[in-house]
Design a protein around this motif. Structure first.
Motif, PDB file in Angstrom:
ATOM      1  N   SER A 216       0.697  -1.184  -0.017  1.00  0.00           N
ATOM      2  CA  SER A 216      -0.007  -0.050  -0.080  1.00  0.00           C
ATOM      3  C   SER A 216       0.924   1.377  -0.044  1.00  0.00           C
ATOM      4  CB  SER A 216      -0.852   0.048   1.104  1.00  0.00           C
ATOM      5  OG  SER A 216      -1.749  -1.219   1.062  1.00  0.00           O
ATOM      6  N   GLN A 217       2.191   1.153   0.719  1.00  0.00           N
ATOM      7  CA  GLN A 217       2.938   2.557   0.755  1.00  0.00           C
ATOM      8  C   GLN A 217       3.331   2.768  -0.677  1.00  0.00           C
ATOM      9  OE1 GLN A 217       5.739   1.647   3.771  1.00  0.00           O
ATOM     10  NE2 GLN A 217       4.403   1.929   5.525  1.00  0.00           N
ATOM     11  N   SER A 218       3.709   1.759  -1.506  1.00  0.00           N
ATOM     12  CA  SER A 218       4.348   1.964  -2.823  1.00  0.00           C
ATOM     13  C   SER A 218       3.263   2.638  -3.731  1.00  0.00           C
ATOM     14  CB  SER A 218       4.734   0.593  -3.379  1.00  0.00           C
ATOM     15  OG  SER A 218       3.385  -0.312  -3.805  1.00  0.00           O
ATOM     16  N   THR A 219       2.006   2.881  -3.387  1.00  0.00           N
ATOM     17  CA  THR A 219       0.939   3.428  -4.220  1.00  0.00           C
ATOM     18  C   THR A 219       0.456   4.852  -3.575  1.00  0.00           C
ATOM     19  OG1 THR A 219      -0.857   2.208  -3.346  1.00  0.00           O
ATOM     20  CG2 THR A 219       0.370   1.513  -5.341  1.00  0.00           C
ATOM     21  N   PHE A 220       0.996   5.192  -2.277  1.00  0.00           N
ATOM     22  CA  PHE A 220       0.509   6.146  -1.492  1.00  0.00           C
ATOM     23  C   PHE A 220       1.383   7.583  -1.771  1.00  0.00           C
ATOM     24  CE2 PHE A 220      -0.022   8.963   2.196  1.00  0.00           C
ATOM     25  CZ  PHE A 220      -1.246   8.475   2.481  1.00  0.00           C
ATOM     26  N   GLY A 221       0.825   8.052  -2.735  1.00  0.00           N
ATOM     27  CA  GLY A 221       1.363   9.324  -3.337  1.00  0.00           C
ATOM     28  C   GLY A 221       1.535   9.356  -4.893  1.00  0.00           C
ATOM     29  N   THR A 222       2.523  10.254  -5.324  1.00  0.00           N
ATOM     30  CA  THR A 222       2.839  10.288  -6.651  1.00  0.00           C
ATOM     31  C   THR A 222       3.859   9.630  -7.158  1.00  0.00           C
ATOM     32  OG1 THR A 222       1.670  12.596  -6.276  1.00  0.00           O
ATOM     33  CG2 THR A 222       2.854  11.933  -8.515  1.00  0.00           C
ATOM     34  N   GLN A 223       3.811   8.791  -8.000  1.00  0.00           N
ATOM     35  CA  GLN A 223       4.848   8.327  -8.511  1.00  0.00           C
ATOM     36  C   GLN A 223       5.935   9.166  -9.050  1.00  0.00           C
ATOM     37  OE1 GLN A 223       5.472   4.722  -8.667  1.00  0.00           O
ATOM     38  NE2 GLN A 223       3.381   4.578  -7.675  1.00  0.00           N
ATOM     39  N   VAL A 224       7.278   8.963  -8.915  1.00  0.00           N
ATOM     40  CA  VAL A 224       8.142   9.935  -9.436  1.00  0.00           C
ATOM     41  C   VAL A 224       9.288   9.198  -9.870  1.00  0.00           C
ATOM     42  CG1 VAL A 224       7.707  11.727  -7.749  1.00  0.00           C
ATOM     43  CG2 VAL A 224       9.216  10.034  -7.141  1.00  0.00           C
ATOM     44  N   SER A 225      10.198   9.757 -10.718  1.00  0.00           N
ATOM     45  CA  SER A 225      11.455   9.007 -11.388  1.00  0.00           C
ATOM     46  C   SER A 225      12.342   8.982 -10.394  1.00  0.00           C
ATOM     47  CB  SER A 225      11.733   9.878 -12.539  1.00  0.00           C
ATOM     48  OG  SER A 225      13.002   9.243 -13.262  1.00  0.00           O
ATOM     49  N   LEU A 226      13.137   7.690 -10.561  1.00  0.00           N
ATOM     50  CA  LEU A 226      14.350   7.665  -9.745  1.00  0.00           C
ATOM     51  C   LEU A 226      15.476   8.654 -10.158  1.00  0.00           C
ATOM     52  CD1 LEU A 226      15.021   3.708  -9.752  1.00  0.00           C
ATOM     53  CD2 LEU A 226      13.699   5.286  -8.011  1.00  0.00           C
ATOM     54  N   ASP A 227      15.415   9.490 -11.045  1.00  0.00           N
ATOM     55  CA  ASP A 227      16.376  10.625 -11.419  1.00  0.00           C
ATOM     56  C   ASP A 227      15.894  11.865 -10.854  1.00  0.00           C
ATOM     57  OD1 ASP A 227      17.859   8.588 -13.163  1.00  0.00           O
ATOM     58  OD2 ASP A 227      16.618   9.037 -14.945  1.00  0.00           O
ATOM     59  N   ASN A 228      14.558  11.904 -10.221  1.00  0.00           N
ATOM     60  CA  ASN A 228      14.221  13.087  -9.942  1.00  0.00           C
ATOM     61  C   ASN A 228      13.767  12.975  -8.210  1.00  0.00           C
ATOM     62  OD1 ASN A 228      13.240  15.836  -9.849  1.00  0.00           O
ATOM     63  ND2 ASN A 228      11.222  15.225 -10.456  1.00  0.00           N
ATOM     64  N   LEU A 229      14.643  12.335  -7.518  1.00  0.00           N
ATOM     65  CA  LEU A 229      14.076  12.000  -6.226  1.00  0.00           C
ATOM     66  C   LEU A 229      14.451  13.241  -5.156  1.00  0.00           C
ATOM     67  CD1 LEU A 229      15.728   8.452  -5.813  1.00  0.00           C
ATOM     68  CD2 LEU A 229      13.561   9.052  -6.000  1.00  0.00           C
ATOM     69  N   GLN A 230      13.836  13.138  -4.020  1.00  0.00           N
ATOM     70  CA  GLN A 230      13.850  14.194  -3.089  1.00  0.00           C
ATOM     71  C   GLN A 230      14.116  13.558  -1.731  1.00  0.00           C
ATOM     72  OE1 GLN A 230      10.985  17.180  -3.220  1.00  0.00           O
ATOM     73  NE2 GLN A 230      11.307  18.074  -5.333  1.00  0.00           N
ATOM     74  N   PRO A 231      14.929  14.124  -0.893  1.00  0.00           N
ATOM     75  CA  PRO A 231      14.665  13.654   0.699  1.00  0.00           C
ATOM     76  C   PRO A 231      13.408  13.359   1.141  1.00  0.00           C
ATOM     77  CG  PRO A 231      16.384  15.231   0.454  1.00  0.00           C
ATOM     78  CD  PRO A 231      15.724  14.993  -0.941  1.00  0.00           C
ATOM     79  N   GLY A 232      13.133  12.239   1.726  1.00  0.00           N
ATOM     80  CA  GLY A 232      11.720  12.024   2.155  1.00  0.00           C
ATOM     81  C   GLY A 232      10.958  11.001   1.201  1.00  0.00           C
ATOM     82  N   ASP A 233      11.428  10.718   0.041  1.00  0.00           N
ATOM     83  CA  ASP A 233      10.582  10.387  -0.897  1.00  0.00           C
ATOM     84  C   ASP A 233      10.475   8.548  -0.567  1.00  0.00           C
ATOM     85  OD1 ASP A 233      10.141  12.149  -2.581  1.00  0.00           O
ATOM     86  OD2 ASP A 233      11.348  11.627  -4.023  1.00  0.00           O
ATOM     87  N   ILE A 234       9.704   7.777  -0.860  1.00  0.00           N
ATOM     88  CA  ILE A 234       9.469   6.440  -0.320  1.00  0.00           C
ATOM     89  C   ILE A 234      10.013   5.630  -1.497  1.00  0.00           C
ATOM     90  CG2 ILE A 234       8.081   4.471   0.288  1.00  0.00           C
ATOM     91  CD1 ILE A 234       6.149   6.559   1.481  1.00  0.00           C
ATOM     92  N   LEU A 235      11.013   4.781  -1.727  1.00  0.00           N
ATOM     93  CA  LEU A 235      11.500   3.938  -2.480  1.00  0.00           C
ATOM     94  C   LEU A 235      10.837   2.634  -2.506  1.00  0.00           C
ATOM     95  CD1 LEU A 235      15.294   4.887  -2.252  1.00  0.00           C
ATOM     96  CD2 LEU A 235      13.693   5.831  -3.475  1.00  0.00           C
ATOM     97  N   TYR A 236      10.575   2.008  -3.408  1.00  0.00           N
ATOM     98  CA  TYR A 236      10.019   0.624  -3.255  1.00  0.00           C
ATOM     99  C   TYR A 236      10.776  -0.437  -4.369  1.00  0.00           C
ATOM    100  CZ  TYR A 236       7.038   1.891  -7.441  1.00  0.00           C
ATOM    101  OH  TYR A 236       6.549   2.255  -8.575  1.00  0.00           O
ATOM    102  N   TRP A 237      10.572  -1.426  -3.811  1.00  0.00           N
ATOM    103  CA  TRP A 237      11.179  -2.713  -4.917  1.00  0.00           C
ATOM    104  C   TRP A 237      10.048  -3.447  -5.180  1.00  0.00           C
ATOM    105  CZ3 TRP A 237      13.716   0.114  -1.381  1.00  0.00           C
ATOM    106  CH2 TRP A 237      15.291   0.187  -1.585  1.00  0.00           C
ATOM    107  N   GLY A 238       9.985  -3.905  -6.623  1.00  0.00           N
ATOM    108  CA  GLY A 238       8.939  -4.635  -6.960  1.00  0.00           C
ATOM    109  C   GLY A 238       7.973  -3.839  -7.541  1.00  0.00           C
TER     110      GLY A 238
END
Length: 282
Positions: A216-238
């Motif tokens: 559920s955390q992997s879809t909570f928020g707005t999907q962003v590119s790994l090239d445009n990350l900001q501190p506090g973003d949630i990373l997910y695997w899968g």
């Protein structure tokens, strides 16, 4: 010749009746005797006695027999004694082998216990040092966030980007402060975590309630590119919605996550384990 003249007869004269009776009586008696003898059966044979000479047992022969019996008994006793000695030797060998194995086992157990105690002492010392470092870092970051929020409020009462940065800083500070904590499936702190439990607790410091599980955390928020990350973003695997692991991007190309029971909570480069995607909640 006169008709009355006596002419001698050629036939034998008849025996007198008394003589005939006598002969008949004698014959009858003989026959009776034979009949009685026949009825009595054959005459019993007299027993025959045979004398067998037995060898004479001399005193020398008796002595030899006794000596042979004694020698046989001695041999039996010697064999029994040897068997007992062999059994005792085998038992002693087994006992010695068992004692040696037990001594080796105890020595290894003692060595392992000493190594474990040493490792535990080192780990505890390292943990105390890390906790002290995290406490200092948390205090410094809290003061920095507080002063930043105060300055923003003074210059502009309305929410601004400074407030967003402050929340991100709080999330990042909390995540970094947990580095070194244990990984425990289902852990939600304060000193042990699983991946989604750590992310949820970090966001709670910013007043944001996230879902409990990584999917559920992997879809909570707005999907962003790994090239445009900001501190506090949630990373997910899968895949998004079916992620099996999550972590927090802390800036500088690194993330903090409760990885597994071997590593615990760590701070690693993205190149250490490249995530699949990211979502931005702030």
């Amino acid at each position: 010749m006169s008709h009355t003249a006596h002419i001698p007869s050629h036939r034998k004269p008849r025996q007198r009746a008394s003589k005939s009776a006598l002969r008949a009586g004698v014959a009858g008696g003989v026959l009776s005797t034979i009949a009685v003898a026949g009825a009595a059966g054959p005459a019993q044979a007299e027993p025959v006695t045979q004398t067998i000479e037995m060898p004479t047992i001399t005193s020398d022969f008796s002595t030899a027999v006794a000596a042979s019996a004694q020698a046989t008994q001695q041999v039996a006793l010697d064999l029994e004694t040897q068997a007992d000695e062999d059994a005792a030797a085998e038992k002693a060998a087994k006992t010695a082998k068992k004692a040696h194995a037990e001594a080796v086992r105890k020595a290894e157990a003692k060595k392992k216990a000493e190594a474990a105690a040493k490792a535990k002492a080192e780990a505890e010392a390292e943990e105390r040092a890390e906790r002290a470092s995290r406490t200092s870092e948390r205090t410094t970051l809290s003061a920095s966030v507080g002063s930043s929020d105060s300055g923003s409020s003074a210059s502009a009462p309305a929410p601004s980007s400074s407030n967003v940065s402050g929340s991100a800083a709080s999330i990042v500070a909390f995540a970094k402060a947990q580095v070194g904590d244990a990984y425990v499936p289902g852990g939600t702190g304060p000193n042990s975590w699983d991946c989604s439990g750590l992310v949820q607790a970090a966001y709670r410091t910013a007043g944001i309630d996230l879902p409990r599980v990584s999917q559920s955390q992997s879809t909570f928020g707005t999907q962003v590119s790994l090239d445009n990350l900001q501190p506090g973003d949630i990373l997910y695997w899968g895949s998004a919605g079916s992620a099996y692991h999550v972590a927090i991007y802390v800036g500088g190309g690194e993330f903090v996550g409760a990885q597994n029971s071997n590593t615990g909570t760590v701070q690693r480069s993205l190149d250490y384990d490249r995530p699949t995607g990211a979502v931005r909640v702030l």
